[in-house]
Write a protein that holds these residues in place. Structure first.
Motif, PDB file in Angstrom:
ATOM      1  N   GLU A  31      -7.647   7.917  -8.870  1.00  9.92           N
ATOM      2  CA  GLU A  31      -8.787   8.075  -7.970  1.00  9.92           C
ATOM      3  C   GLU A  31     -10.100   7.806  -8.701  1.00  9.92           C
ATOM      4  N   VAL A  32     -10.180   8.272  -9.960  1.00  4.95           N
ATOM      5  CA  VAL A  32     -11.378   8.006 -10.767  1.00  4.95           C
ATOM      6  C   VAL A  32     -11.537   6.506 -11.001  1.00  4.95           C
ATOM      7  N   LEU A  33     -10.445   5.832 -11.327  1.00  4.93           N
ATOM      8  CA  LEU A  33     -10.509   4.384 -11.558  1.00  4.93           C
ATOM      9  C   LEU A  33     -10.890   3.645 -10.279  1.00  4.93           C
ATOM     10  N   ARG A  34     -10.377   4.101  -9.148  1.00  4.74           N
ATOM     11  CA  ARG A  34     -10.696   3.438  -7.881  1.00  4.74           C
ATOM     12  C   ARG A  34     -12.168   3.603  -7.526  1.00  4.74           C
ATOM     13  N   LYS A  35     -12.692   4.826  -7.695  1.00  5.58           N
ATOM     14  CA  LYS A  35     -14.087   5.077  -7.343  1.00  5.58           C
ATOM     15  C   LYS A  35     -15.060   4.358  -8.277  1.00  5.58           C
ATOM     16  N   ASN A  36     -14.638   4.106  -9.506  1.00  4.65           N
ATOM     17  CA  ASN A  36     -15.521   3.464 -10.485  1.00  4.65           C
ATOM     18  C   ASN A  36     -15.113   2.021 -10.762  1.00  4.65           C
ATOM     19  N   LEU A  37     -14.376   1.431  -9.824  1.00  7.40           N
ATOM     20  CA  LEU A  37     -13.905   0.066 -10.032  1.00  7.40           C
ATOM     21  C   LEU A  37     -15.071  -0.905 -10.193  1.00  7.40           C
ATOM     22  N   TRP A  38     -16.113  -0.715  -9.410  1.00 12.15           N
ATOM     23  CA  TRP A  38     -17.262  -1.631  -9.499  1.00 12.15           C
ATOM     24  C   TRP A  38     -17.957  -1.515 -10.844  1.00 12.15           C
ATOM     25  N   ILE A  39     -17.987  -0.316 -11.415  1.00 10.21           N
ATOM     26  CA  ILE A  39     -18.590  -0.139 -12.739  1.00 10.21           C
ATOM     27  C   ILE A  39     -17.748  -0.839 -13.801  1.00 10.21           C
ATOM     28  N   ILE A  40     -16.427  -0.722 -13.683  1.00 10.56           N
ATOM     29  CA  ILE A  40     -15.531  -1.352 -14.663  1.00 10.56           C
ATOM     30  C   ILE A  40     -15.655  -2.872 -14.606  1.00 10.56           C
ATOM     31  N   ILE A  41     -15.656  -3.426 -13.395  1.00 11.64           N
ATOM     32  CA  ILE A  41     -15.774  -4.885 -13.249  1.00 11.64           C
ATOM     33  C   ILE A  41     -17.122  -5.372 -13.761  1.00 11.64           C
ATOM     34  N   ALA A  42     -18.185  -4.655 -13.406  1.00  8.22           N
ATOM     35  CA  ALA A  42     -19.525  -5.041 -13.867  1.00  8.22           C
ATOM     36  C   ALA A  42     -19.627  -4.966 -15.387  1.00  8.22           C
ATOM     37  N   SER A  43     -19.021  -3.946 -15.981  1.00  7.56           N
ATOM     38  CA  SER A  43     -19.045  -3.804 -17.429  1.00  7.56           C
ATOM     39  C   SER A  43     -18.286  -4.930 -18.107  1.00  7.56           C
ATOM     40  N   MET A  44     -17.135  -5.318 -17.545  1.00 11.31           N
ATOM     41  CA  MET A  44     -16.360  -6.425 -18.104  1.00 11.31           C
ATOM     42  C   MET A  44     -17.140  -7.733 -18.030  1.00 11.31           C
ATOM     43  N   CYS A  45     -17.744  -8.007 -16.894  1.00  9.75           N
ATOM     44  CA  CYS A  45     -18.520  -9.242 -16.733  1.00  9.75           C
ATOM     45  C   CYS A  45     -19.723  -9.266 -17.657  1.00  9.75           C
ATOM     46  N   GLY A  81     -16.198   0.555 -19.346  1.00 12.59           N
ATOM     47  CA  GLY A  81     -16.212   0.931 -17.932  1.00 12.59           C
ATOM     48  C   GLY A  81     -15.335   2.134 -17.645  1.00 12.59           C
ATOM     49  N   VAL A  82     -14.144   2.175 -18.248  1.00 13.22           N
ATOM     50  CA  VAL A  82     -13.247   3.319 -18.042  1.00 13.22           C
ATOM     51  C   VAL A  82     -13.855   4.592 -18.623  1.00 13.22           C
ATOM     52  N   VAL A  83     -14.468   4.476 -19.803  1.00  9.81           N
ATOM     53  CA  VAL A  83     -15.103   5.645 -20.429  1.00  9.81           C
ATOM     54  C   VAL A  83     -16.246   6.156 -19.548  1.00  9.81           C
TER      55      VAL A  83
END
Length: 240
Positions: A12-26, A186-188
């Motif tokens: 659930e945490v990963l799903r809610k912060n998916l946009w942060i993870i993708i933005a961080s990777m990019c 992003g995960v952190v």
């Protein structure tokens, strides 16, 4: 009291912060690409090959295993000789006054093909043409100095350097590394938001953290319900 996170909560945490993870990777991939493209000087490598031949007295005799091993050991000796000051000093002088012995030693590396009598001489430089020129000069001085130094003449040029190839930076590997670093960041960030979020999300959390019972709960009031209550209040005021 320690707080544990279940696998469901992790997802659930990963799903809610998916946009942060993708933005961080990019962002990290773009930053890595920009750094490698504009701030890292490309390096080019040129390679020449030298063959260690058998001594003349061995030409008409059967090559025994001990002789082959002796030749391989001689290859290792020559690999050290190539980077010796006697070879590199004269080579550096021919390359130019701006080239010191220490600088040339940092550019030259030597290896041998496994279980063979072939030595590879590598030179790395920011200029591809200079890399070719320097490896040729180093090889020439090695072939010139070896007979008098080793008292034998069993070394000959196998392949001269005509081209050089870019060895760094590797843009693809760098971007993949940047994307992985962005994924970790992003995960952190996502879990940091979850850990430092002090809001209560479930009744069990109130009981566990405050040690008090839950008497009742109030559901979420939607905008439709709010508008309906405001209309009813307005009608009552009109009637009065």
């Amino acid at each position: 009291m320690e707080e544990t996170i279940s696998l469901r909560e992790i997802m659930e945490v990963l799903r809610k912060n998916l946009w942060i993870i993708i933005a961080s990777m990019c962002l990290c991939a773009a930053a890595t690409f920009g750094y490698l493209q504009f701030f890292v000087t490309p390096q080019y490598e040129a390679v020449s090959q030298v063959l260690i031949t058998q001594n003349a007295q061995d030409q008409n005799s059967a090559v025994q295993n001990s002789e082959i091993q002796a030749n391989i050991q001689m290859v290792n000796t020559y690999s050290v000789v190539i980077k010796s000051p006697r070879i590199l000093k004269s080579a550096a002088q021919e390359i130019g006054p701006q080239m010191s012995l220490e600088a040339l030693a940092g550019k030259v590396s030597v290896d041998s093909v496994q279980n063979s009598q072939v030595i590879n001489i590598h030179v790395v430089d920011a200029n591809p043409d200079e890399a070719i020129r320097m490896v040729r000069i180093v090889t020439k001085h090695f072939l010139k100095e070896t007979p008098s130094m080793m008292k034998i003449s069993n070394v000959e040029l196998l392949a001269d350097a005509y081209t050089s190839q870019k060895i760094s930076p590797n843009i693809k590997v760098g971007m993949l590394t940047g994307m992985f670093a962005g994924l970790v960041i992003g995960v952190v960030i996502g879990f940091a938001r979850r850990i430092f979020d002090e809001r209560f999300k479930k009744e069990e959390e109130i009981v566990a953290r405050l040690q008090i019972p839950v008497i009742g709960t109030i559901g979420n009031i939607t905008s439709t319900e709010t508008a309906s209550h405001e209309d009813n209040a307005a009608r009552r005021r009109k009637k009065k």
